[in-house]
Design an enzyme around this catalytic site. Structure first.
Site, PDB file in Angstrom:
ATOM      1  N   ASP A   1     -11.708 108.315  81.512  1.00  0.00           N
ATOM      2  CA  ASP A   1     -10.877 106.951  80.837  1.00  0.00           C
ATOM      3  C   ASP A   1     -12.167 106.492  81.615  1.00  0.00           C
ATOM      4  O   ASP A   1     -13.154 106.149  82.514  1.00  0.00           O
ATOM      5  CB  ASP A   1      -9.843 106.685  82.107  1.00  0.00           C
ATOM      6  N   ARG A   2     -11.879 105.173  80.548  1.00  0.00           N
ATOM      7  CA  ARG A   2     -13.342 103.430  81.436  1.00  0.00           C
ATOM      8  C   ARG A   2     -12.925 102.698  82.450  1.00  0.00           C
ATOM      9  O   ARG A   2     -12.579 103.194  83.245  1.00  0.00           O
ATOM     10  CB  ARG A   2     -13.610 102.809  80.069  1.00  0.00           C
ATOM     11  N   ASP A   3     -11.711 101.652  81.907  1.00  0.00           N
ATOM     12  CA  ASP A   3     -10.963 101.042  82.952  1.00  0.00           C
ATOM     13  C   ASP A   3     -10.632 101.199  84.126  1.00  0.00           C
ATOM     14  O   ASP A   3      -9.161 102.625  84.041  1.00  0.00           O
ATOM     15  CB  ASP A   3     -10.469 100.113  82.552  1.00  0.00           C
TER      16      ASP A   3
ATOM     17  N   SER B   1      -8.687  94.970  84.413  1.00  0.00           N
ATOM     18  CA  SER B   1      -8.206  93.620  84.213  1.00  0.00           C
ATOM     19  C   SER B   1      -6.900  93.881  83.309  1.00  0.00           C
ATOM     20  O   SER B   1      -6.654  93.858  82.609  1.00  0.00           O
ATOM     21  CB  SER B   1      -9.346  92.741  83.814  1.00  0.00           C
TER      22      SER B   1
ATOM     23  N   THR C   1     -10.988 106.342  75.926  1.00  0.00           N
ATOM     24  CA  THR C   1      -9.758 105.136  76.113  1.00  0.00           C
ATOM     25  C   THR C   1      -8.808 104.203  75.385  1.00  0.00           C
ATOM     26  O   THR C   1      -9.373 104.588  73.765  1.00  0.00           O
ATOM     27  CB  THR C   1     -10.691 104.122  76.787  1.00  0.00           C
TER      28      THR C   1
ATOM     29  N   GLN D   1      -8.217 101.133  73.544  1.00  0.00           N
ATOM     30  CA  GLN D   1      -7.764  99.351  73.534  1.00  0.00           C
ATOM     31  C   GLN D   1      -6.800  98.963  72.342  1.00  0.00           C
ATOM     32  O   GLN D   1      -7.363  98.239  71.242  1.00  0.00           O
ATOM     33  CB  GLN D   1      -9.669  99.580  73.044  1.00  0.00           C
ATOM     34  N   SER D   2      -5.567  98.466  73.185  1.00  0.00           N
ATOM     35  CA  SER D   2      -5.106  97.960  72.536  1.00  0.00           C
ATOM     36  C   SER D   2      -5.238  96.809  72.185  1.00  0.00           C
ATOM     37  O   SER D   2      -4.573  95.106  71.966  1.00  0.00           O
ATOM     38  CB  SER D   2      -3.388  98.532  73.136  1.00  0.00           C
TER      39      SER D   2
ATOM     40  N   CYS E   1      -8.963 104.429  71.187  1.00  0.00           N
ATOM     41  CA  CYS E   1      -7.130 104.242  70.265  1.00  0.00           C
ATOM     42  C   CYS E   1      -7.482 102.571  70.407  1.00  0.00           C
ATOM     43  O   CYS E   1      -7.146 101.329  70.755  1.00  0.00           O
ATOM     44  CB  CYS E   1      -6.768 104.532  70.492  1.00  0.00           C
TER      45      CYS E   1
ATOM     46  N   HIS F   1      -4.920 100.942  68.714  1.00  0.00           N
ATOM     47  CA  HIS F   1      -3.737 100.389  68.239  1.00  0.00           C
ATOM     48  C   HIS F   1      -2.734 100.198  69.546  1.00  0.00           C
ATOM     49  O   HIS F   1      -3.174 100.566  70.615  1.00  0.00           O
ATOM     50  CB  HIS F   1      -2.919 101.727  67.668  1.00  0.00           C
TER      51      HIS F   1
ATOM     52  N   CYS G   1       0.824 105.739  67.094  1.00  0.00           N
ATOM     53  CA  CYS G   1      -0.622 106.875  66.223  1.00  0.00           C
ATOM     54  C   CYS G   1       0.197 108.351  67.478  1.00  0.00           C
ATOM     55  O   CYS G   1       0.052 108.358  68.421  1.00  0.00           O
ATOM     56  CB  CYS G   1      -1.326 105.842  66.357  1.00  0.00           C
TER      57      CYS G   1
END
Length: 189
Positions: A19-21, A28, A62, A64-65, A101, A103, A109
């Protein structure tokens, strides 16, 4: 791993899906909206370099909504990822692929974690099987995505103890500590 290469039984290469964050960089509540917002967690880049030198394939999955919410666009996300890749490469590692992602959660999704879509996409793109992979996340959605994809997992970060107990996976304070454990020869598959 005496050969210096991370190998699964039968000689296949081992792959990490990160995972990134919250794993590589600080998370954040206001989203990482620009390259300037991207700040690596202390020790994470050195950990990635150690894993790369040991032969692990490195990928990122990751959610990314912020794109779907209109907080930033795809070119901005590409710039954030360019900054992340540059920092990782400067530390001595390389990402094979990043899957994201865009969405919002309510869109339903099949790529947004906890669904398995991002992990399945990375496995197809990089050519590895679930048994040769390990998801490293910091949230329940990461561990649920790993389960859905048939991939082993471990958890890092402030909620690691609680999530490790709930999901029956190894838990660590951060990516550096998880890396120490992996490089000692542990593989939770």
């Amino acid at each position: 791993m005496s050969s210096g290469v991370a190998s699964a039984p039968g000689g296949a290469r081992r792959w990490l899906i990160l995972d990134r964050d919250g794993v590589i960089n600080h998370d954040s509540a206001d989203y990482i909206r620009s390259p300037d917002d991207w700040r690596p967690i202390e020790g994470a880049l050195a950990a990635l370099a150690r894993l790369h030198r040991a032969g692990f394939g490195l990928t990122v999955a990751t959610n990314q909504s912020g794109i779907g919410r209109g907080y930033f666009d795809v070119p901005t996300l590409d710039a954030i990822h360019a900054r992340m890749r540059a920092a990782i490469e400067a530390a001595g590692a390389r990402l094979a692929a990043i899957a994201y992602c865009p969405h919002r959660p309510e869109e339903g999704c099949d790529c947004r974690k906890p669904a398995a879509g991002l992990l399945l996409r990375l496995m197809a793109e990089c050519g590895f099987a679930p048994g040769d992979a390990l998801m490293i996340g910091d949230a329940a959605r990461d561990l649920e995505a790993a389960r859905a994809a048939g991939v082993a997992a471990l958890v890092v970060g402030p909620q690691a103890s609680e999530l490790a107990e709930s999901f029956g996976v190894p838990g660590f304070a951060d990516l550096a500590a998880a890396t120490d454990w992996l490089l000692e020869g542990h593989w939770p598959c």
